[in-house]
Write an enzyme that holds these catalytic residues in place. Sequence first.
Site, mmCIF file in Angstrom:
data_model
loop_
_atom_site.group_PDB
_atom_site.id
_atom_site.type_symbol
_atom_site.label_atom_id
_atom_site.label_comp_id
_atom_site.label_asym_id
_atom_site.label_seq_id
_atom_site.Cartn_x
_atom_site.Cartn_y
_atom_site.Cartn_z
ATOM 1 N N ASP A 170 0.819 -1.215 -0.065
ATOM 2 C CA ASP A 170 -0.012 -0.058 0.041
ATOM 3 C C ASP A 170 0.796 1.186 -0.077
ATOM 4 O OD1 ASP A 170 -2.436 1.413 0.135
ATOM 5 O OD2 ASP A 170 -3.204 0.404 1.740
ATOM 6 N N ASP A 231 -10.469 2.716 -3.639
ATOM 7 C CA ASP A 231 -11.024 1.493 -3.132
ATOM 8 C C ASP A 231 -12.450 0.990 -3.326
ATOM 9 O OD1 ASP A 231 -8.509 1.135 -1.786
ATOM 10 O OD2 ASP A 231 -9.437 1.245 0.394
#
Length: 427
Positions: A170, A231
């Site tokens: 990430d 997301d």
Amino acid sequence: MKLKSRVLQQGFLLALRFVSLVLWSFPGARALDNGLAMTPTMGWLHWERFMCNLDCQEEPDSCISEKLFMQMAELMESEGWKDVGYEYLCIDDCWMAPERDSNGRLQADPKRFPSGIRGLADYVHSKGLKLGIYADVGNKTCAGFPGSFGHYDIDAKTFADWGVDLLKFDGCYCDSVEHLEKGYKRMSLALNRTGRSIVYSCEWPLYMWPFRKPNYTEIRQYCNHWRNFEDVYDSWQSVKSILAWTSSNQKRIVDVAGPGGWNDPDMLVIGNFGLSWDQQVTQMALWAIMAAPLLMSNDLRHISPQAKALLQDKDVIAINQDPLGKQGYRLRKEDNIEVWERPLSDLAWAVAMVNLQEIGGPRFHTISIASLGQGLACIPDCMITQLLPEKKKLGFYQWTSDLKTKINPTGTVLLRLAATTTLKSLL
Ligand SMILES: *[C@@H]1O[C@H](CO)[C@@H](O)[C@H](O)[C@H]1NC(C)=O
Ligand SMILES: *[C@@H]1O[C@H](CO)[C@@H](O)[C@H](O)[C@H]1NC(C)=O
Ligand SMILES: *[C@@H]1O[C@H](CO)[C@@H](O)[C@H](O)[C@H]1NC(C)=O
């Protein structure tokens, strides 16, 4: 008759030219040279459904713990998921203890992962599956656990020692574009140096976009797949926005995808709460067209037979996993109906028609076959099979035919056009 044969002749010539283009053109860019992700990764990832639930006292069945992953591993093996290709069982954020150990190594939270990641990896491997893990390029993970900045080598080595097979990396808590780019590259090289085959899943372009346009040619050299956009949520709004982003950036991102490196539009949320049946069909069909990694985020212990059948649909998975590895694109949008297409191996094509009108009932849409595949999807004829919303052989069509379909609101009709022997024998 004469006109028709001339048209067909021209069609053949065009077909030959195009076919050579499709079959012998590879993405301009070299892929990360680890031999992995030759087709899009398939598996399960905990984030969308289970997020960062740390409360194993109150919610033992849905907290992030080794028990959750062991249960999913068992079901992936026993319920047919592994057999259709879902192979990577992936941990997202929130598996770590709040601090590194005394040797500076990351460690799993000892209460929630008493066997440690190595124990979990052994268990997952015993089921014939692979284990994915999560870390972050910056100083902290998105949920605030230790980041890998300054520790790329030791973290790569730790994951390799544990037997990890995929890393989702990430991009939170990273203070500059330079650190971001260097970090993603360094981790890629660090993973390579471990000597273990580890799929490398990046979010590099997602975090680059606010600063400058990502260089996808370069990203492909370091990552097996890369997230571009926000997301996914368990909602139609979210799925729709991902499709809209993808089509509006397709010139930039479609050609770079191919064996070894893929655009990642994020998880499949099929089998949860937010999508209607037709919207689940749309997600499955379009993720196949986009050559997207198929990482489900749902609860395999509680999933409807219908959602399970959709996720396990072998014909649709075959489109997603097509060995030619070319990503599809939006061909056109008119009157709230989008037509997407994807070239497949053996001169076949996948075509998806999405009805984005959110008022009214099912709508009829007629496409001229000659408009598909740059005019060459069905030359001089083809067999058409509807795969979604349910499988139906539509039969033999000619280049000059029209095809009429009925599409539910927010739903998709997915077709496969297979070349007949005439074209194949010409090559
Ligand atoms: C590391 O990279 C080299 C050269 O790019 C490649 O040949 C090798 O297979 C890679 N090893 C792993 C474990 O990815
Ligand atoms: C991490 O924190 C240190 C100390 O504050 C800082 O110098 C460094 O630039 C940070 N790294 C990233 C990637 O944000
Ligand atoms: C993108 O990266 C590639 C490979 O490193 C490089 O050859 C190319 O010049 C870069 N493109 C731009 C626009 O910077």
